[in-house]
Design a protein around this motif. Sequence first.
Motif, PDB file in Angstrom:
ATOM      1  N   ARG A  87      93.776  65.176 -10.112  1.00 44.87           N
ATOM      2  CA  ARG A  87      92.725  64.199 -10.457  1.00 44.87           C
ATOM      3  C   ARG A  87      93.344  62.909 -10.987  1.00 44.87           C
ATOM      4  N   GLU A  88      94.364  63.050 -11.824  1.00 43.17           N
ATOM      5  CA  GLU A  88      95.050  61.866 -12.360  1.00 43.17           C
ATOM      6  C   GLU A  88      95.756  61.102 -11.241  1.00 43.17           C
ATOM      7  N   ASN A  89      96.400  61.809 -10.316  1.00 46.12           N
ATOM      8  CA  ASN A  89      97.044  61.144  -9.178  1.00 46.12           C
ATOM      9  C   ASN A  89      96.028  60.364  -8.361  1.00 46.12           C
ATOM     10  N   GLU A  90      94.861  60.947  -8.158  1.00 48.36           N
ATOM     11  CA  GLU A  90      93.825  60.244  -7.387  1.00 48.36           C
ATOM     12  C   GLU A  90      93.361  58.993  -8.126  1.00 48.36           C
ATOM     13  N   ARG A  91      93.197  59.096  -9.450  1.00 40.83           N
ATOM     14  CA  ARG A  91      92.824  57.899 -10.238  1.00 40.83           C
ATOM     15  C   ARG A  91      93.898  56.829 -10.112  1.00 40.83           C
ATOM     16  N   LEU A  92      95.165  57.246 -10.158  1.00 40.81           N
ATOM     17  CA  LEU A  92      96.265  56.287 -10.040  1.00 40.81           C
ATOM     18  C   LEU A  92      96.329  55.670  -8.641  1.00 40.81           C
ATOM     19  N   ARG A  93      96.109  56.487  -7.604  1.00 43.60           N
ATOM     20  CA  ARG A  93      96.093  55.941  -6.241  1.00 43.60           C
ATOM     21  C   ARG A  93      94.986  54.910  -6.080  1.00 43.60           C
ATOM     22  N   THR A  94      93.828  55.185  -6.658  1.00 47.75           N
ATOM     23  CA  THR A  94      92.711  54.231  -6.604  1.00 47.75           C
ATOM     24  C   THR A  94      93.084  52.938  -7.312  1.00 47.75           C
ATOM     25  N   ARG A  95      93.707  53.063  -8.466  1.00 44.58           N
ATOM     26  CA  ARG A  95      94.106  51.863  -9.224  1.00 44.58           C
ATOM     27  C   ARG A  95      95.159  51.060  -8.470  1.00 44.58           C
ATOM     28  N   VAL A  96      96.108  51.740  -7.821  1.00 43.31           N
ATOM     29  CA  VAL A  96      97.133  51.045  -7.030  1.00 43.31           C
ATOM     30  C   VAL A  96      96.466  50.256  -5.906  1.00 43.31           C
ATOM     31  N   ARG A  97      95.488  50.877  -5.221  1.00 41.53           N
ATOM     32  CA  ARG A  97      94.780  50.160  -4.144  1.00 41.53           C
ATOM     33  C   ARG A  97      94.071  48.927  -4.691  1.00 41.53           C
ATOM     34  N   GLU A  98      93.440  49.062  -5.860  1.00 42.79           N
ATOM     35  CA  GLU A  98      92.765  47.914  -6.478  1.00 42.79           C
ATOM     36  C   GLU A  98      93.763  46.801  -6.783  1.00 42.79           C
ATOM     37  N   LEU A  99      94.906  47.168  -7.330  1.00 49.77           N
ATOM     38  CA  LEU A  99      95.926  46.172  -7.670  1.00 49.77           C
ATOM     39  C   LEU A  99      96.506  45.522  -6.416  1.00 49.77           C
ATOM     40  N   GLU A 100      96.690  46.310  -5.354  1.00 58.53           N
ATOM     41  CA  GLU A 100      97.177  45.742  -4.096  1.00 58.53           C
ATOM     42  C   GLU A 100      96.185  44.717  -3.548  1.00 58.53           C
ATOM     43  N   ASP A 101      94.893  45.010  -3.664  1.00 58.75           N
ATOM     44  CA  ASP A 101      93.870  44.053  -3.228  1.00 58.75           C
ATOM     45  C   ASP A 101      93.931  42.777  -4.061  1.00 58.75           C
TER      46      ASP A 101
END
Length: 136
Positions: A87-101
Amino acid sequence: MAEDERNKPLYMISVAAELTGMHPQTLRVYESKGLVNPKRSGGNTRLYSRADIERLELINQLTDEGINLAGVVRILDMKERAEERERENERLRTRVRELEDEVAEYKVQKKITALVPRGGSADPEQVLRGLLGGGI
């Protein structure tokens, strides 16, 4: 099934015992050992959720394979920690995508800023040509 639905207390101990193929006393023992933690109704009746039933089915499978309750406790703990990490990895992946955008947006803004002359207005066609690499 949504997490809230899985955790909704629904089944009395007799139904949970029937669903899992276990004796109600076994469910009480598992509760006393902390293997399962059913909610309680206002009248103090145990109410098992779908998640509790799934957990009991896993406990049943593990004990049928010869694993003692101490081993079951360790396996369940490792399973819960692995699920939390996922669950934490998924939250981090989502945050990385947001930051990449955000970074992509800043890069576009930087290109636009570089194309607009200081102190004056830019020719929109020239700015567009600069953004598209001169392809218009």
